[in-house]
Design an enzyme around this catalytic site. Structure first.
Site, PDB file in Angstrom:
ATOM      1  N   HIS A   1       6.569 -26.670   2.921  1.00 17.43           N
ATOM      2  CA  HIS A   1       5.679 -27.720   2.431  1.00 17.43           C
ATOM      3  C   HIS A   1       4.557 -27.130   1.583  1.00 17.43           C
ATOM      4  O   HIS A   1       3.516 -27.766   1.406  1.00 17.43           O
ATOM      5  CB  HIS A   1       5.108 -28.497   3.619  1.00 17.43           C
ATOM      6  CG  HIS A   1       6.166 -29.070   4.510  1.00 17.43           C
ATOM      7  ND1 HIS A   1       6.705 -30.319   4.318  1.00 17.43           N
ATOM      8  CD2 HIS A   1       6.819 -28.541   5.580  1.00 17.43           C
ATOM      9  CE1 HIS A   1       7.625 -30.552   5.244  1.00 17.43           C
ATOM     10  NE2 HIS A   1       7.714 -29.481   6.020  1.00 17.43           N
TER      11      HIS A   1
ATOM     12  N   LYS B   1     -14.001   2.467  -2.440  1.00 17.96           N
ATOM     13  CA  LYS B   1     -14.862   2.966  -1.364  1.00 17.96           C
ATOM     14  C   LYS B   1     -16.069   3.714  -1.933  1.00 17.96           C
ATOM     15  O   LYS B   1     -17.200   3.548  -1.460  1.00 17.96           O
ATOM     16  CB  LYS B   1     -14.060   3.884  -0.439  1.00 17.96           C
ATOM     17  CG  LYS B   1     -12.950   3.190   0.326  1.00 17.96           C
ATOM     18  CD  LYS B   1     -12.193   4.186   1.185  1.00 17.96           C
ATOM     19  CE  LYS B   1     -11.048   3.530   1.938  1.00 17.96           C
ATOM     20  NZ  LYS B   1     -10.292   4.504   2.759  1.00 17.96           N
TER      21      LYS B   1
ATOM     22  N   GLU C   1       0.822  -1.214   0.000  1.00 14.81           N
ATOM     23  CA  GLU C   1       0.000   0.000   0.000  1.00 14.81           C
ATOM     24  C   GLU C   1       0.855   1.262   0.000  1.00 14.81           C
ATOM     25  O   GLU C   1       0.420   2.314  -0.465  1.00 14.81           O
ATOM     26  CB  GLU C   1      -0.937  -0.002   1.213  1.00 14.81           C
ATOM     27  CG  GLU C   1      -2.097   0.977   1.077  1.00 14.81           C
ATOM     28  CD  GLU C   1      -3.159   0.790   2.135  1.00 14.81           C
ATOM     29  OE1 GLU C   1      -4.320   0.563   1.768  1.00 14.81           O
ATOM     30  OE2 GLU C   1      -2.824   0.860   3.341  1.00 14.81           O
TER      31      GLU C   1
END
Length: 414
Positions: free
Chosen positions: A292, A405, A266
């Site tokens: 793994h 937003k 960000e």
């Protein structure tokens, strides 16, 4: 904390060669310190003893808390979650409402005793949709079960003066902690955003902030001793590689990679001052679990990554692996300790990644302690800020999230 670049030949020469560039980046960053809107207040958080005292007084006044619910998202939750998971010594149970999914929200409400629950609503702007939605749900729950006593069970952390959450707290007479004006959400872990939950977790706040002060000291040190400038240069020299893996060898720090992903992505994924898209994509990884899962890709997949391994050098306590009859295949483990196995796996993965041709370096922590982790987190904030100057972006805004937003509001309003 020490930097290891044994598999990156030529780095000392590169550091010397790029010294003027790094010094100029640091000069430009520090020249903004104190300017309104510079968002560099995170540099001063380790020295904020008054907030530390305020947090401690509040903790001491509320010994009844058995469950702590933090309602927040992004930087309002990632830092506290990373630190609390590592250093919770109090027995207080922590719950994070960093989502808006109804089923887990209802499951949480059904398990909590409101009389022993403290709710902490956290939002720098005070207008974060997810936080306000969660607050509304929990507020209804508190009022239904506690009547007028609900106020004792709600504390907010928000802007010092502005925003809906601050106004609500003042209207209702709630305790409110201030996130300093010049501290952005993803840089707020060492503000009340993180310190308040950590006080209830019983963590050593003095050691945490002492470690952060050590990071400040090294950030301002001469180039040869400035750890954040060195790691910023490593990322700068490898900016042509699109992926930056942040792999931590500590189960206690299992949430730290997610905190780093937000900090890095960000802050640095931006359009630069020349109008070019810049940035690398941080990928979280946890050792040894991801040996793994992701290490297969890291070893034999594309050579498009810079990998940073965070490896503790010593445990705070350890467990010996006992001999077990019938498990002779594991005899090489008998008599060793769990930490010896962890360290061997980390070092082996480090070497194996380098042998595969991946670009990889390590940050060795003395141990996983509040001091070391405070140092590491503040170090990574400095690293990010220096990279903002090197990549010619504002590391402290996030214009790319605003449209989402706006469109969310539009859909809900419609």
């Amino acid at each position: 904390m020490r930097l290891d670049t044994r598999f990156l030949s030529g780095f000392p020469e590169a550091l010397s060669r790029h010294g003027p560039l790094l010094e100029e980046a640091r000069r430009r960053l520090l020249a903004k310190r104190g300017e309104p809107g510079s968002m560099l207040g995170w540099m001063d958080l380790p020295e904020d003893t008054e907030t530390l005292r305020e947090v401690r007084r509040y903790r001491e006044a509320n010994p009844w808390v058995e469950d702590f619910v933090l309602i927040g998202i992004g930087g309002s939750a990632l830092g506290p979650k990373a630190l609390e998971a590592a250093f919770n010594e109090s027995g207080v149970r922590f719950h994070y409402l960093d989502h808006v999914e109804p089923e887990p929200t209802l499951r949480l409400l059904r398990t909590l005793d409101p009389r022993k629950t403290l709710v902490n609503a956290v939002s720098k702007s005070g207008s974060t949709a997810e936080t306000l939605a969660g607050l509304a749900v929990f507020l209804k729950w508190l009022k239904a079960h506690l009547g007028e006593d609900w106020r004792r069970h709600l504390v907010v952390t928000t802007d010092p003066k502005e925003g809906p959450l601050r106004a609500f707290a003042e209207r209702e007479g709630l305790k409110a902690f201030a996130i300093p004006k010049e501290v952005g959400g993803r840089f707020s872990a060492l503000s009340p955003v993180g310190l308040l939950p950590l006080a209830f977790a019983g963590a050593d706040l003095d050691a945490l902030l002492m470690g952060a002060r050590k990071a400040n000291e090294t950030a301002l040190a001469p180039l040869e001793e400035s750890l954040p400038l060195k790691t910023a240069l490593l990322l700068h020299l490898h900016r042509h590689l699109p992926v930056h893996v942040f792999m931590v060898y500590s189960e206690r720090l299992s949430h730290l990679p997610s905190w780093f992903v937000q900090l890095h992505d960000e802050s640095l994924g931006k359009v630069d001052r020349q109008g070019q898209r810049v940035g690398t994509t941080a990928v979280p990884a946890l050792g040894p679990k991801d040996q793994h899962a992701q290490v297969q890709l890291f070893r034999e997949g594309p050579l498009d990554k810079l990998l940073a391994l965070v490896i503790p050098e010593a445990p705070l306590e350890d467990v010996e692996i006992p001999e077990v009859g019938g498990l002779e295949a594991a005899s090489y483990l008998f008599g060793k300790t769990l930490f010896q196995l962890l360290k061997a796996e980390a070092e082996a993965t480090y070497e194996a990644l380098a042998e595969a041709g991946q670009r990889v370096y390590a940050l060795f922590l003395p141990e996983v302690s509040p001091y070391a982790v405070g140092w590491l987190m503040q170090h990574l904030m400095w690293q990010t800020a220096f990279l903002g100057e090197l990549w010619e972006v504002n590391a402290f805004d996030q214009p790319g999230v605003e449209l989402g937003k706006v469109l969310t509001r539009k859909r809900l309003a419609g």
